[in-house]
Enzyme design. Structure first.
Site, mmCIF file in Angstrom:
data_model
loop_
_atom_site.group_PDB
_atom_site.id
_atom_site.type_symbol
_atom_site.label_atom_id
_atom_site.label_comp_id
_atom_site.label_asym_id
_atom_site.label_seq_id
_atom_site.Cartn_x
_atom_site.Cartn_y
_atom_site.Cartn_z
ATOM 1 N N GLY A 190 1.272 -1.299 -0.199
ATOM 2 C CA GLY A 190 -0.216 0.106 -0.254
ATOM 3 C C GLY A 190 1.047 1.480 -0.108
ATOM 4 O O GLY A 190 2.145 1.090 0.011
ATOM 5 N N HIS A 195 -2.866 8.013 6.842
ATOM 6 C CA HIS A 195 -1.211 8.767 6.236
ATOM 7 C C HIS A 195 -2.198 9.846 5.579
ATOM 8 O O HIS A 195 -1.052 10.692 5.486
ATOM 9 C CB HIS A 195 -0.820 7.660 4.867
ATOM 10 C CG HIS A 195 0.442 6.799 5.214
ATOM 11 N ND1 HIS A 195 1.382 7.374 6.074
ATOM 12 C CD2 HIS A 195 0.344 5.478 5.285
ATOM 13 C CE1 HIS A 195 2.255 6.474 6.255
ATOM 14 N NE2 HIS A 195 1.459 5.222 5.820
ATOM 15 N N GLN A 231 3.396 9.645 0.770
ATOM 16 C CA GLN A 231 4.641 9.255 0.765
ATOM 17 C C GLN A 231 5.804 8.917 -0.481
ATOM 18 O O GLN A 231 6.956 8.837 -0.178
ATOM 19 C CB GLN A 231 4.406 8.183 1.265
ATOM 20 C CG GLN A 231 3.865 7.351 2.196
ATOM 21 C CD GLN A 231 3.380 6.027 2.437
ATOM 22 O OE1 GLN A 231 2.455 4.996 1.970
ATOM 23 N NE2 GLN A 231 4.138 4.613 2.793
ATOM 24 N N HIS A 272 -4.938 1.689 7.285
ATOM 25 C CA HIS A 272 -2.855 2.605 7.431
ATOM 26 C C HIS A 272 -3.272 3.509 6.840
ATOM 27 O O HIS A 272 -2.843 4.287 6.765
ATOM 28 C CB HIS A 272 -2.637 1.364 7.068
ATOM 29 C CG HIS A 272 -0.915 1.823 7.623
ATOM 30 N ND1 HIS A 272 -0.298 1.496 8.225
ATOM 31 C CD2 HIS A 272 -0.218 2.295 6.240
ATOM 32 C CE1 HIS A 272 0.870 1.832 7.887
ATOM 33 N NE2 HIS A 272 0.904 2.339 6.920
ATOM 34 N N GLU A 273 -3.658 3.588 5.331
ATOM 35 C CA GLU A 273 -3.112 4.168 4.302
ATOM 36 C C GLU A 273 -3.510 5.770 4.602
ATOM 37 O O GLU A 273 -3.439 6.789 3.872
ATOM 38 C CB GLU A 273 -3.827 3.724 3.094
ATOM 39 C CG GLU A 273 -3.098 2.573 2.588
ATOM 40 C CD GLU A 273 -1.526 2.557 2.547
ATOM 41 O OE1 GLU A 273 -0.727 3.363 2.223
ATOM 42 O OE2 GLU A 273 -0.136 1.414 2.931
ATOM 43 N N CYS A 282 5.619 0.309 7.291
ATOM 44 C CA CYS A 282 5.588 0.965 6.722
ATOM 45 C C CYS A 282 6.351 1.316 5.730
ATOM 46 O O CYS A 282 7.709 1.783 6.079
ATOM 47 C CB CYS A 282 5.365 2.384 7.558
ATOM 48 S SG CYS A 282 4.525 3.853 6.702
ATOM 49 N N LEU A 283 6.266 1.063 4.467
ATOM 50 C CA LEU A 283 7.218 1.892 3.137
ATOM 51 C C LEU A 283 8.186 3.901 4.271
ATOM 52 O O LEU A 283 9.188 3.681 3.839
ATOM 53 C CB LEU A 283 7.118 2.449 2.054
ATOM 54 C CG LEU A 283 6.240 0.496 1.520
ATOM 55 C CD1 LEU A 283 5.989 1.032 -0.328
ATOM 56 C CD2 LEU A 283 7.586 0.271 1.723
#
Ligand code: NI
Length: 171
Positions: A46, A140, A51, A136-137, A94-95
């Site tokens: 994701g 963000h 990001q 989660h997204e 998370c990236l």
């Protein structure tokens, strides 16, 4: 299509509240393509536009298993419309916080609305990893990271670690 750099904590842009996409046009579709390419390259399941430094309410996702065909998904202006009282604990990563994983408790099921790439309003129900990932997204998009859901002690430790790494990289 182009690969974009993924922001890593403590980059302050990760705390920005992203703005709604006003029109699903060619520019937005191109950004979604770049996000998918960047997400697959990372690799991750994701990615939110912020990001890669774009403060827009745009999310890409692919929850297909490695051995299966790719199943890219794009959610524009996603919004939770219902969440279950029942909660689940999933290990999240998370990236933007590479190689750090921690268990997070969230509602186990959610319903959310979004615009698809044709600008059409959709609503779906999600459970399991899909529910975890979309929450989660969407976090963000609101400048929230999964480490905000863990204990302060653990969060302080991971933020300190990445602040140190960023300082060393800048030297
Ligand atoms: Ni993330």
């Amino acid at each position: 299509m182009a690969l974009r750099d993924i922001l890593v904590i403590p980059d302050k842009r990760l705390r920005i509240v992203s703005k709604p996409v006003e029109a699903v046009d060619a520019q937005v579709r191109a950004l979604a393509e770049d996000m998918l390419e960047t997400m697959y390259d990372a690799p991750g399941i994701g990615l939110a536009a912020i990001q890669i430094g774009k403060p827009l309410r745009l999310v890409t996702m692919d929850l297909s298993k490695k051995e299966d065909e790719k199943a890219p998904q794009v959610f524009i202006n996603p919004e939770i419309t219902w969440s279950s009282d029942e909660v689940n604990v999933h290990e999240e990563g998370c990236l933007s916080i590479p190689e750090y994983y921690e268990e997070v408790e969230r509602p186990s099921k959610v319903r959310f609305s979004y615009l698809d790439l044709d600008g059409k309003l959709q609503e779906v129900e999600a459970d399991g990893i899909f529910a975890t990932c979309i929450q989660h997204e969407i976090d963000h998009l609101n400048g929230v990271l999964f480490i905000d859901h863990i204990s302060k002690l653990k969060r302080d430790r991971v933020v300190k670690k990445y602040t140190k790494i960023a300082k060393q990289a800048a030297e």
